[in-house]
Design an enzyme around this catalytic site. Structure first.
Site, mmCIF file in Angstrom:
data_model
loop_
_atom_site.group_PDB
_atom_site.id
_atom_site.type_symbol
_atom_site.label_atom_id
_atom_site.label_comp_id
_atom_site.label_asym_id
_atom_site.label_seq_id
_atom_site.Cartn_x
_atom_site.Cartn_y
_atom_site.Cartn_z
ATOM 1 N N LYS A 77 16.673 1.624 5.223
ATOM 2 C CA LYS A 77 18.076 0.278 4.900
ATOM 3 C C LYS A 77 19.649 0.984 5.320
ATOM 4 C CE LYS A 77 20.098 -2.084 0.854
ATOM 5 N NZ LYS A 77 19.897 -2.076 -1.046
ATOM 6 N N SER A 152 18.652 -6.257 -3.131
ATOM 7 C CA SER A 152 19.189 -6.729 -1.837
ATOM 8 C C SER A 152 18.173 -5.623 -0.403
ATOM 9 C CB SER A 152 20.157 -5.542 -2.091
ATOM 10 O OG SER A 152 20.428 -4.223 -1.978
ATOM 11 N N SER A 176 17.522 -4.062 -7.409
ATOM 12 C CA SER A 176 17.541 -3.977 -5.556
ATOM 13 C C SER A 176 16.082 -3.246 -4.594
ATOM 14 C CB SER A 176 18.452 -3.946 -5.003
ATOM 15 O OG SER A 176 19.416 -4.847 -4.502
#
Lengths: 485, 95
Positions: A77, A152, A176
């Site tokens: 990420k 997210s 997330s």
């Protein structure tokens, strides 16, 4: 069978057996990333560096030094700092930022010999539940490209679900990792707060943030967690506690006598009835494997969303004060004075959701309002944590749905922040209490995946992974792939 | 509306955010709704409850005050928008 339909554990066996080299695997996944670029799952792809790492991993194997993760491709990420590589956190304000150091998570997986394919798309500063707040544009859900992958960690989830990477890292502040894992039909693990180092993981809400894994199976997640977790002197909240042999523990998991708490609050109004059915079916499978279902109560669960929307923005408003247009990141042009430099660099560099949260937090912490908002929220946080403490005196694990509905359409919830916030109604409480939690694929509703959420006691990752591993031995939801991938 | 435009302008100044006129009315509405939404916490039964600052019962770890970092100023300043002679440049602060 295509290589990319394999789990990480299968790829690890394939590498060990010499069926393919890491370089071949890496080329295969790089090709898939290029082929499916329309998903917008990646912000940065690193073909040359990845192939170089793959060749080094192959060399290490020839020298007899390979571990289970050596030569396995992965994606990080874009919230994890990577030395010399663009690290944007999905924001314009960091759109030119090349980190001068590696996050601890990056260092550890690199040391295990994993091959970094690239950095994945995400909601700006991890603030969002749909990947739509990214400055790099929304990411698509491979199960239906008109829908969001969740957020997210949306890019990581879409990348793993579409088999553009066998595994990816994520972070989970209010859901997330688990919410996007559920909406894309993969396995997501948020470890106990403090289990995985936050050093080099760009801070959103420091008392809630925790790094974790998006994978194709619990077994895969167990292998990666073993390499990621552990004490780090560079993170003041890192917990100094031995890291269990997760992969070994789950192989020995036995659900006989397991008590599963099922809170009524997880099945109230707002839950899609088809999601409820899928989750109840999954609980039935676990009963068949020897577990007992027990009714438990989490009476303050309904207050978890408002509690979170005081605590998280308050911490964010403080953490994001470091973006000042002076030391790194975006700087506005043609400013008149220092105040103008700060205000315009931040005003132009942050997107609307990030500004909303910074302002909410600034208000909640401002003189005269601190007691009414922040202090009150910290007290309610204690009530929510106590609910879990009581539940864990009666049961070993708490389960329910990960999300109230399957994936929604891109653009459907962007007009009203509160509607978006309520997506995380089932996931936020685990962050407030610092508990480990997973989402495991447990069905399809009109062709879209849904997830079973499991919340365990502090540091009970082995137990959660073991339950998920047994469930995945009895079902094949985690092997389903979106059509066309 | 629980927040006025003037209040939101003040918050934006405290947060060092410039908000354009076009954006402002949307923020006044959103922030008011968010504040109204979190107001429900006020009714929670918190008498005698200790505020929770941290998810685990942990103490802050201390370490010896030793130098552990090497000087990497040049590397760090590669990310800076404007530097000169090892210094970060900002608009003139003192006349």
């Amino acid at each position: 069978m295509d290589i990319h339909a394999s789990t990480l554990s299968e790829l690890s066996a394939g590498l060990a057996a010499g069926e393919y080299s890491s370089e071949e695997l890496t080329r295969h996944y790089l090709g898939r990333i290029e082929q499916h670029a329309d998903l917008n799952a990646f912000i940065t792809v690193l073909p040359e560096q990845a192939l170089e790492s793959a060749r080094a991993a192959d060399q290490r194997r020839r020298e007899g030094e390979a571990g289970p993760l050596t030569g396995i491709p992965l994606a990080h990420k874009d919230i994890f700092c990577t030395r010399g590589i663009l690290t944007t956190c999905g924001s314009k304000i960091l759109s030119n930022f090349k980190s001068p150091y590696d996050a601890t998570v990056v260092q550890r997986l690199d040391a295990a010999g994993m091959v970094l394919l690239g950095k994945t798309n995400m909601d700006e500063f991890a603030m969002g539940s749909s990947n739509e707040t990214s400055w790099y544009g929304p990411c698509q859900n491979p199960w239906d490209e008109s829908r969001v992958p969740g957020g997210s960690s949306g890019g990581s989830a879409a990348a793993v679900a579409a088999r553009l990477a066998p595994v990816a890292t994520g972070t989970d502040t209010g859901g997330s990792i688990r919410q996007p894992a559920a909406l894309t039909g993969i396995t997501g693990l948020k470890p106990t707060y403090g289990r995985v180092s936050r050093f080099g993981m760009i801070a959103f809400a420091s008392s809630l943030d925790q790094g974790g894994i998006l994978a194709l199976s619990a077994e895969d997640a167990a292998h990666v967690l073993g390499a990621m977790a552990g004490f780090d002197a560079n993170d003041s909240t890192s917990v100094d506690r031995p890291v269990p042999d997760y992969a070994g523990d789950i192989a020995a998991a036995d659900l006989g006598g397991l008590r599963i708490g099922v809170p009524g609050e997880f099945f109230e109004e707002g839950l899609d009835p088809d999601v409820a059915t899928a989750v109840r079916d999954a609980l039935g499978v676990l009963e068949g494997l020897g577990a007992t279902l027990v009714d438990v109560e989490l009476p303050h669960l309904g207050l978890s969303v408002p509690t979170y929307y005081v605590v998280a923005p308050a911490e964010a408003s403080s953490n994001l004060s470091r973006f000042d247009g002076v030391r790194y990141g975006y700087r506005a042009e043609g400013v008149s004075d220092l105040l103008d430099l700060y205000r315009r660099s931040r005003g132009e560099g942050f997107g609307a959701e990030v500004k909303r949260r910074i302002m909410t937090g600034t208000y909640a912490l401002s003189a005269g309002y601190y007691d009414a908002y922040y202090l009150q929220a910290q007290k309610v946080r204690q009530l929510i944590t106590d609910d879990f403490r009581k539940a864990f005196t009666k049961v070993d694990v708490v389960m329910g749905p990960t999300t109230p509905t399957p994936a929604f359409g891109i653009g459907d919830k962007t007009d009203d922040p509160i509607t978006m916030y309520l997506n995380d109604i089932y996931t936020i409480a685990a962050n407030l209490a610092g508990l480990p939690a997973m989402s495991v694929p447990c069905g399809l509703v009109e062709g879209l995946p849904v997830g079973l959420q499991m919340v365990g006691g502090h540091f009970e990752e082995s137990q959660l992974l073991g339950i998920a591993h047994r469930y995945q031995g009895a079902t094949d939801w985690h092997r389903r792939m979106p059509e066309g991938y | 509306m629980s927040l006025t435009r003037e209040e939101v302008e003040k918050i934006a100044l405290l947060a060092r955010l410039e908000i354009s006129d076009e954006e402002m009315s949307g923020f006044v509405e959103n922030l008011s709704n968010i504040i109204d939404f979190v107001e429900q916490l006020a009714a929670a039964p918190v008498d005698g409850v200790t505020p929770m600052a941290h998810p685990l019962d942990m103490h802050q770890r201390l370490r010896a005050d030793d130098v552990s970092e090497a000087d990497q100023r040049d590397l760090f300043q590669q990310n800076a928008p404007a530097v000169e002679a090892g210094l970060y440049l900002v608009p003139r602060v003192i006349e």
